[in-house]
Structure formats: C-alpha cells, structure tokens
Scaffold this active site. Sequence first.
Site, mmCIF file in Angstrom:
data_model
loop_
_atom_site.group_PDB
_atom_site.id
_atom_site.type_symbol
_atom_site.label_atom_id
_atom_site.label_comp_id
_atom_site.label_asym_id
_atom_site.label_seq_id
_atom_site.Cartn_x
_atom_site.Cartn_y
_atom_site.Cartn_z
ATOM 1 N N LYS A 87 9.169 16.715 47.736
ATOM 2 C CA LYS A 87 8.301 17.502 46.927
ATOM 3 C C LYS A 87 6.754 17.125 46.975
ATOM 4 O O LYS A 87 5.970 17.775 47.133
ATOM 5 C CB LYS A 87 8.771 18.107 45.663
ATOM 6 C CG LYS A 87 7.924 18.597 44.819
ATOM 7 C CD LYS A 87 8.549 19.342 43.833
ATOM 8 C CE LYS A 87 8.828 18.453 42.604
ATOM 9 N NZ LYS A 87 9.567 18.940 41.424
ATOM 10 N N LEU A 95 6.540 8.461 38.597
ATOM 11 C CA LEU A 95 8.057 8.961 38.876
ATOM 12 C C LEU A 95 7.886 10.038 40.118
ATOM 13 O O LEU A 95 7.183 11.121 40.061
ATOM 14 C CB LEU A 95 8.681 9.367 37.742
ATOM 15 C CG LEU A 95 8.705 8.853 36.412
ATOM 16 C CD1 LEU A 95 9.768 9.325 35.412
ATOM 17 C CD2 LEU A 95 9.203 7.261 36.838
ATOM 18 N N GLY A 140 10.646 20.343 27.357
ATOM 19 C CA GLY A 140 11.362 19.526 26.185
ATOM 20 C C GLY A 140 10.316 19.845 24.891
ATOM 21 O O GLY A 140 9.104 20.134 25.267
ATOM 22 N N TYR A 153 -11.769 13.557 78.732
ATOM 23 C CA TYR A 153 -10.603 13.213 78.854
ATOM 24 C C TYR A 153 -10.287 13.561 80.416
ATOM 25 O O TYR A 153 -10.234 14.560 80.992
ATOM 26 C CB TYR A 153 -9.716 14.083 78.098
ATOM 27 C CG TYR A 153 -8.316 13.636 78.016
ATOM 28 C CD1 TYR A 153 -7.783 12.373 77.799
ATOM 29 C CD2 TYR A 153 -7.151 14.660 78.212
ATOM 30 C CE1 TYR A 153 -6.494 12.253 77.646
ATOM 31 C CE2 TYR A 153 -5.845 14.466 77.948
ATOM 32 C CZ TYR A 153 -5.376 13.114 77.791
ATOM 33 O OH TYR A 153 -4.146 12.664 77.787
ATOM 34 N N GLU A 165 15.349 17.622 24.597
ATOM 35 C CA GLU A 165 15.389 18.581 25.823
ATOM 36 C C GLU A 165 15.741 19.924 25.551
ATOM 37 O O GLU A 165 16.605 20.148 24.528
ATOM 38 C CB GLU A 165 16.213 17.638 26.784
ATOM 39 C CG GLU A 165 15.645 16.432 27.347
ATOM 40 C CD GLU A 165 14.361 16.624 27.991
ATOM 41 O OE1 GLU A 165 13.996 17.476 28.798
ATOM 42 O OE2 GLU A 165 13.109 16.368 27.309
ATOM 43 N N GLY A 178 12.705 12.364 42.433
ATOM 44 C CA GLY A 178 13.195 13.446 42.653
ATOM 45 C C GLY A 178 13.414 14.409 44.011
ATOM 46 O O GLY A 178 12.631 14.173 44.632
ATOM 47 N N ARG A 233 14.061 22.948 44.420
ATOM 48 C CA ARG A 233 13.478 24.407 44.648
ATOM 49 C C ARG A 233 12.570 24.784 45.613
ATOM 50 O O ARG A 233 11.867 25.962 45.621
ATOM 51 C CB ARG A 233 13.322 24.902 43.119
ATOM 52 C CG ARG A 233 14.422 24.997 42.378
ATOM 53 C CD ARG A 233 14.028 25.797 40.910
ATOM 54 N NE ARG A 233 13.388 24.877 40.188
ATOM 55 C CZ ARG A 233 12.710 25.284 39.040
ATOM 56 N NH1 ARG A 233 12.059 26.582 38.871
ATOM 57 N NH2 ARG A 233 11.922 24.328 38.335
ATOM 58 N N ASN A 271 -32.177 17.937 73.114
ATOM 59 C CA ASN A 271 -31.656 19.189 72.979
ATOM 60 C C ASN A 271 -30.609 19.581 73.933
ATOM 61 O O ASN A 271 -30.503 19.093 75.235
ATOM 62 C CB ASN A 271 -32.819 20.230 73.701
ATOM 63 C CG ASN A 271 -32.339 21.612 73.273
ATOM 64 O OD1 ASN A 271 -32.806 22.225 72.278
ATOM 65 N ND2 ASN A 271 -31.750 22.071 74.310
HETATM 66 C C1 UD1 Z 1 10.986 16.405 31.907
HETATM 67 C C2 UD1 Z 1 11.148 15.928 30.310
HETATM 68 C C3 UD1 Z 1 10.700 17.149 29.628
HETATM 69 C C4 UD1 Z 1 9.445 17.640 29.972
HETATM 70 C C5 UD1 Z 1 9.217 17.941 31.464
HETATM 71 C C6 UD1 Z 1 7.679 18.448 31.661
HETATM 72 C C7 UD1 Z 1 12.761 14.283 30.439
HETATM 73 C C8 UD1 Z 1 14.427 14.062 30.026
HETATM 74 N N1 UD1 Z 1 12.586 15.554 30.222
HETATM 75 O O1 UD1 Z 1 11.980 17.314 32.302
HETATM 76 O O2 UD1 Z 1 10.854 16.812 28.278
HETATM 77 O O3 UD1 Z 1 8.917 18.830 29.341
HETATM 78 O O4 UD1 Z 1 9.713 16.743 32.189
HETATM 79 O O5 UD1 Z 1 7.732 18.718 33.001
HETATM 80 O O6 UD1 Z 1 11.957 13.285 30.844
HETATM 81 N N2 UD1 Z 1 12.437 11.740 38.516
HETATM 82 C C9 UD1 Z 1 12.937 10.594 39.164
HETATM 83 N N3 UD1 Z 1 14.119 10.070 38.737
HETATM 84 C C10 UD1 Z 1 15.000 10.769 37.933
HETATM 85 C C11 UD1 Z 1 14.706 12.234 37.478
HETATM 86 C C12 UD1 Z 1 13.354 12.419 37.534
HETATM 87 O O7 UD1 Z 1 11.998 10.044 39.461
HETATM 88 O O8 UD1 Z 1 16.083 10.253 37.924
HETATM 89 C C13 UD1 Z 1 11.085 12.077 38.465
HETATM 90 C C14 UD1 Z 1 11.222 13.604 39.237
HETATM 91 O O9 UD1 Z 1 10.920 13.398 40.579
HETATM 92 C C15 UD1 Z 1 9.798 14.177 38.487
HETATM 93 C C16 UD1 Z 1 9.794 13.736 36.895
HETATM 94 O O10 UD1 Z 1 10.638 12.587 37.158
HETATM 95 O O11 UD1 Z 1 8.429 13.830 39.258
HETATM 96 C C17 UD1 Z 1 10.184 14.459 36.023
HETATM 97 O O12 UD1 Z 1 11.659 14.966 36.347
HETATM 98 P P1 UD1 Z 1 12.035 16.351 36.159
HETATM 99 O O13 UD1 Z 1 13.596 16.371 36.657
HETATM 100 O O14 UD1 Z 1 11.234 17.452 36.808
HETATM 101 O O15 UD1 Z 1 12.382 16.530 34.562
HETATM 102 P P2 UD1 Z 1 12.389 17.932 33.860
HETATM 103 O O16 UD1 Z 1 13.735 18.218 33.553
HETATM 104 O O17 UD1 Z 1 11.408 18.940 34.323
#
Ligand code: UD1
Length: 449
Positions: free
Chosen positions: A22, A8, A138, A367, A152, A11, A15, A357
């Site tokens: 990222k 995944l 979570g 160049y 969560e 995102g 931050r 050498n």
């Molecule tokens: C998530 C978990 C949480 C866990 C934490 C660990 C869920 C609902 N929660 O929370 O239980 O403790 O990770 O770090 O899964 N991403 C997508 N598409 C989206 C949303 C997220 O690709 O629609 C990707 C983000 O880019 C990231 C990852 O999924 O790489 C995690 O997403 P993030 O929003 O950081 O999850 P957390 O709220 O931290």
Amino acid sequence: MGAALIILAAGQGTRMNSDRPKVLHPLGGVPILWHAMAAGQALDPEQIVIVTGHGAEAVEASARGYDAGVVCVRQDQQLGTGHAVAQAMPALAGFSGRALVLYGDTPFIQTGTLEAMLASPADLVVLGFTAADPGRYGRLVAEGDRLERIVEWKDACEAERAIPLCNSGVMCADADLLADLVAGLGNDNAAGEYYLTDIAAAARARGLDARIVTCPEAETLGINTRAELAQAEAAFQARMRAEAMENGVTMQAPDTVFFSFDTVIGRDAVIGPNVWFGPRVTIESEAEIRSFCHLEGCHVSRGATVGPFARLRPGAELAEDVHVGNFVEIKNAVLDEGVKVGHLTYLGDAHVGEHTNIGAGTVTCNYDGVSKHRTRIGAHAFIGSDTMLVAPVTVGAHAMTASGSVITGNVPDGALAVGRARQENKLGLAVRLFEKLKTEAARRKGKTR
Ligand code: UD1
Ligand code: CA
C-alpha cells in the site's frame, strides 16, 4: 535533543486489492510513504526507523531511495501497532530523546503538528482530531486535553463510540518510556492484537501525564482503498495549487495543472492550462509554461518559455530566456541562454550553446540501437530545418547546417555544412508528365465503358 521517528509500514493494505504494498502506491508522483517521511524529516530527526512487513524488500528499497540513512526493521507477523513499535525499539537502543510514531499510510501530517507534539512536556502525547464521521476510529477518553485511555472501536461501548474525538495514531514519548510501555502490552481484546493505543492507560496507571494535541482531520487522512487514494490525490493537488498561487504563481486554470510532491515554481511564473509536473521539476521566476506541457526531472530558468505542447524529460536544463515551442521533446540536454527551439524537434543527450537557433524538424539521432551518443552544438549556430544530427557529432560555434542535411561528421566553427543531394531542375518536365498521366487516365476510363 533531536527526535527519532518510527514509521509503521508493515500492513498489507488488503483493501487496495493490489500486488503492490500500500505505501508504495504513488501520491503526487512519489510513494505514499515518502510523504510521511518528508513531514518527519523536516524535524531533522536523529534517526528514522521504518517497520516493514508486507512487501518488505520493496518498501525498504523505496524508503532508502528517499533517505539512505533510514534503518529498516522487519515485523514478520502483523500482530498489531503496539507489536510493530516494539520491533522498532531495539534500533533506538542508546537513543534517549523523544520518539515519534507515525503511520506510513498517513501522508498529510504537517511538520508544524509534529513540532507542537514535541513541544509538549507531557510524558505521552497523542495526536487527536474531531472527525466529521468518526466511524471505526479509536476514541480518546479524556478530560480536556488530559488523556485517560484510548478505546478501539471494536472494544468500545455505545457511550464510548459516541465520543467525537478520535485517535490519529501519531504518538510521542521518550524513547525509553515508549520501549517500556510497549514491552508491557498484552493482546486480550476484540482483535487479539497488541494495540499501541493501550499505552495511554498504561502510562496513566503509572501516574504519568498523558496529553492530547489536536489537528484538523484533513491531516490525519489515511489511505486504505483506491477511492481514498484518488481522494488523497485530489486533496494533495488542491493544496499544491493553493500553495503555488500563494507563492505568486499565475495559473489560468489551476484545476487542470498537476503537481508532484517536490515541484518548485518561482514567483511570477505563469502556468497555462493542462500542464503536468512529474517529480524533480524546478521552474524559476518569470518563466512561462504554456498549455499542454509534460515536464519531469527538469529545470527551467528565469524568463524561459515552454510550449504549448512541449515535453521536457529528465535532464532537460533550460537556461535563462530559452524558448522551447510546440511539439518539441528535450531529454538529458542543456540549452544555454537564449537558445530557440521553436517547433517539431527532438534534442536528446545534447548541449546547445547560447543564442543558437534550432530549426523545425531537427532531430538528434542519439541512439544507434545499442548505445546513446552526444551531440554538441556551439554558441550562435544555426541549425537548418529538418537537420538530422547523427551523434556523436559536434557542430561548431557560428556554424550553420543547410535544411534537410544529414550531419554525420563534425562541422568546424563558422562553417556551413550541406549534407543533402544537389537539386536538379528538368525544364518543362512537370507539364509533359501531367499531360501524359491525364491521357492514360482517359484511355482507361474509355475501356471500362
Ligand atoms: C489505528 C489505531 C486507531 C486509530 C487509527 C487511525 C491501534 C490499535 N488503532 O487503527 O486507534 O484511530 O489507527 O488511523 O493502533 N501496522 C504495522 N504492523 C501491524 C499493524 C499495523 O506496521 O502489526 C501499520 C499499518 O501498516 C498502518 C498502521 O500501522 O500503517 C495502522 O494500522 P491499521 O491496521 O491501519 O490500524 P487501524 O486499525 O486503522
Ligand atoms: Ca488504518
């Protein structure tokens, strides 16, 4: 049956306060994303699916740069981790093995941990860890290693927030079951998102077995801010230094040596203080890299010595027992066995034959302002100090160039090339000139009084 990976990476990473997605910020010299890909790739997966969204084009190009065979799917709106996994599932149609979900911003996950998850016979396996500060992770509601559900932080009650066992986000299930579970998710929760975490309770409601595998917290470190990126870099460097020393590398000041993701250093190599290794560097056994060297995309063979204060750029290839000394830069050049380049030299787009050498101050003028040209120097040659080799040019084996020469034409084997003005001595002239200058200076001083 091999596994499939779903990573995944859709995102935004708000931050980080950056225009760059990222997962493309560098860690150990390569994008953060590559670290998760590498951990998964060591499992020899049948397929890797990357879910992209923010900065999709750049993220996809980077992922393909690491592995041309990855499949990228777009998640146009980031509706949650469960929604992200659902977008990936059509790309795995026809695949019936285990699917592992990883996060692109979690670079330290170890292959052995993923193997332990794959080895579990449970229907759904979730990777948990005990956090020093569980914060907003979570929480895993469980009995022993039997997982009931994941809650969560936003949706948790006080008692649930007190649970120290946290969800890393890494999960594993048969691909068809995972597809089924994510298809059934809703978004009726505090964030209004499709939570991947809800599949745990859904699996249990179907009478399936959900289990927890745990790992050290350090493996689940996610990167959300620049400060966390810096911490991750420090953790990465600490691990690389420790591994190098375990593998038999001597470092006099390990805290000042910086590695890349793919740096390889052989046993009994010695690395001095303040050395930087960029991507794609291999150093063979018993080579020595002295202090203040900067290396990237290069290979240093057994017994070679480099530095202090040397720079090896991409394509620098040093054979055994080559010596590269201070203030030398080498780019896209092969130095055969026993070549010596002791001081103040630039060799670019060149090939130097064995035991040649290269004198101090030699420059390959590679160049012309438009194109790059090659310099070829044969074996057992002697390039005099301050030789300018105007490429394209070839210096033969056993040939010599006189110091201060500008070499614009090829030098045959065994020849001495002299390319400089002939010296003339004017007898007594230095003394007369000096007297004249002194007399003039005294006259000027007299006038000003
Ligand atoms: C998530 C978990 C949480 C866990 C934490 C660990 C869920 C609902 N929660 O929370 O239980 O403790 O990770 O770090 O899964 N991403 C997508 N598409 C989206 C949303 C997220 O690709 O629609 C990707 C983000 O880019 C990231 C990852 O999924 O790489 C995690 O997403 P993030 O929003 O950081 O999850 P957390 O709220 O931290
Ligand atoms: Ca996160």
